[in-house]
Motif scaffolding. Structure first.
Motif, mmCIF file in Angstrom:
data_model
loop_
_atom_site.group_PDB
_atom_site.id
_atom_site.type_symbol
_atom_site.label_atom_id
_atom_site.label_comp_id
_atom_site.label_asym_id
_atom_site.label_seq_id
_atom_site.Cartn_x
_atom_site.Cartn_y
_atom_site.Cartn_z
ATOM 1 N N GLU A 98 41.865 45.929 34.882
ATOM 2 C CA GLU A 98 40.821 46.069 35.898
ATOM 3 C C GLU A 98 40.541 47.547 36.149
ATOM 4 N N ARG A 99 41.597 48.358 36.278
ATOM 5 C CA ARG A 99 41.441 49.796 36.479
ATOM 6 C C ARG A 99 40.696 50.419 35.312
ATOM 7 N N GLU A 100 41.079 50.057 34.078
ATOM 8 C CA GLU A 100 40.400 50.590 32.892
ATOM 9 C C GLU A 100 38.922 50.213 32.889
ATOM 10 N N ALA A 101 38.618 48.991 33.225
ATOM 11 C CA ALA A 101 37.223 48.544 33.261
ATOM 12 C C ALA A 101 36.437 49.299 34.326
ATOM 13 N N ASN A 102 37.056 49.527 35.470
ATOM 14 C CA ASN A 102 36.386 50.280 36.530
ATOM 15 C C ASN A 102 36.158 51.734 36.120
ATOM 16 N N GLU A 103 37.145 52.330 35.436
ATOM 17 C CA GLU A 103 36.980 53.706 34.955
ATOM 18 C C GLU A 103 35.869 53.779 33.920
ATOM 19 N N GLU A 104 35.819 52.804 33.023
ATOM 20 C CA GLU A 104 34.762 52.758 32.006
ATOM 21 C C GLU A 104 33.399 52.600 32.664
ATOM 22 N N ALA A 105 33.310 51.747 33.671
ATOM 23 C CA ALA A 105 32.048 51.563 34.395
ATOM 24 C C ALA A 105 31.628 52.868 35.066
ATOM 25 N N ALA A 106 32.592 53.604 35.615
ATOM 26 C CA ALA A 106 32.282 54.886 36.256
ATOM 27 C C ALA A 106 31.790 55.899 35.226
ATOM 28 N N ARG A 107 32.392 55.900 34.022
ATOM 29 C CA ARG A 107 31.941 56.815 32.959
ATOM 30 C C ARG A 107 30.510 56.518 32.538
ATOM 31 N N ARG A 108 30.157 55.229 32.536
ATOM 32 C CA ARG A 108 28.794 54.828 32.157
ATOM 33 C C ARG A 108 27.810 55.070 33.297
ATOM 34 N N TYR A 158 38.365 41.831 40.445
ATOM 35 C CA TYR A 158 39.594 41.171 40.025
ATOM 36 C C TYR A 158 39.450 39.672 40.220
ATOM 37 N N GLU A 159 39.844 38.903 39.244
ATOM 38 C CA GLU A 159 39.822 37.446 39.328
ATOM 39 C C GLU A 159 41.244 36.952 39.539
ATOM 40 N N PRO A 160 41.533 36.327 40.665
ATOM 41 C CA PRO A 160 42.897 35.844 40.904
ATOM 42 C C PRO A 160 43.223 34.642 40.036
ATOM 43 N N ASP A 161 44.516 34.401 39.884
ATOM 44 C CA ASP A 161 44.932 33.193 39.188
ATOM 45 C C ASP A 161 44.407 31.986 39.958
ATOM 46 N N VAL A 162 43.958 30.985 39.245
ATOM 47 C CA VAL A 162 43.377 29.819 39.881
ATOM 48 C C VAL A 162 44.486 28.860 40.288
ATOM 49 N N PHE A 163 44.392 28.384 41.508
ATOM 50 C CA PHE A 163 45.334 27.389 42.017
ATOM 51 C C PHE A 163 45.023 26.048 41.390
ATOM 52 N N LYS A 164 46.036 25.346 40.922
ATOM 53 C CA LYS A 164 45.849 24.013 40.362
ATOM 54 C C LYS A 164 46.633 23.018 41.192
ATOM 55 N N LEU A 165 45.957 21.971 41.611
ATOM 56 C CA LEU A 165 46.604 20.947 42.407
ATOM 57 C C LEU A 165 47.523 20.120 41.505
ATOM 58 N N THR A 166 48.794 20.111 41.839
ATOM 59 C CA THR A 166 49.773 19.335 41.076
ATOM 60 C C THR A 166 50.553 18.456 42.037
ATOM 61 N N LEU A 220 48.123 52.129 40.622
ATOM 62 C CA LEU A 220 46.979 51.962 39.737
ATOM 63 C C LEU A 220 46.663 53.252 38.981
ATOM 64 N N GLN A 221 46.915 54.378 39.594
ATOM 65 C CA GLN A 221 46.629 55.649 38.952
ATOM 66 C C GLN A 221 47.655 55.992 37.871
ATOM 67 N N HIS A 222 48.918 55.623 38.075
ATOM 68 C CA HIS A 222 49.979 56.109 37.197
ATOM 69 C C HIS A 222 50.614 55.073 36.274
ATOM 70 N N VAL A 223 50.551 53.810 36.605
ATOM 71 C CA VAL A 223 51.250 52.797 35.816
ATOM 72 C C VAL A 223 50.299 52.201 34.786
ATOM 73 N N ARG A 224 50.736 52.211 33.550
ATOM 74 C CA ARG A 224 49.985 51.607 32.452
ATOM 75 C C ARG A 224 50.883 50.543 31.824
ATOM 76 N N ASP A 225 50.728 49.304 32.293
ATOM 77 C CA ASP A 225 51.622 48.244 31.833
ATOM 78 C C ASP A 225 50.893 47.090 31.152
ATOM 79 N N GLY A 226 49.593 47.218 30.953
ATOM 80 C CA GLY A 226 48.841 46.154 30.289
ATOM 81 C C GLY A 226 48.576 44.947 31.171
#
Length: 118
Positions: free
Chosen positions: A89-99, A107-115, A77-83
């Motif tokens: 989530e890391r960027e949002a947390n850093e921005e929240a810390a700056r504010r 973090y919102e996980p992918d939602v499971f869909k019953l198929t 999380l500290q070193h990888v910037r892959d979008g």
């Protein structure tokens, strides 16, 4: 004649979905695959107790494995910037810390869909 089967199928899917059953089993299978306990039945019983305490509506596939999720590794999380959503989530947390916000962005996980198989 296929109408009653469709209605029964839809009713079953609604029941499972409405009671968060797929998410519960996904969470149990995820932690079983990773931890591979010696006594899986006892392990599942323990996790079921935790699910009761957490509330089944709050369970998702990574509830019991979140802390070991490879994308949550602090070094990554500290070193990888892959979008990825984890990077965002890391960027949002850093921005929240700056504010000066002390609350982190969850973090919102992918939602499971019953198929079903066709």
């Amino acid at each position: 004649m296929s109408q009653p089967i469709v209605n029964a199928r839809e009713a079953a899917k609604a029941y499972l979905s409405g009671h968060h059953i797929p998410q519960m089993f996904e969470s149990l299978l995820s932690c079983l695959m990773i931890e591979r306990p010696e006594d899986p039945v006892q392990y599942i019983e323990k996790k079921m107790s935790e699910i009761r305490m957490i509330g089944i509506e709050n369970i998702n596939w990574e509830t019991f494995v979140l802390q070991i999720h490879p994308y949550r590794d602090p070094v990554r999380l500290q070193h990888v910037r892959d979008g990825s959503k984890f990077d965002k989530e890391r960027e949002a947390n850093e921005e929240a810390a700056r504010r000066g916000d002390d609350g982190k962005i969850d973090y919102e996980p992918d939602v499971f869909k019953l198929t079903e198989a066709q």
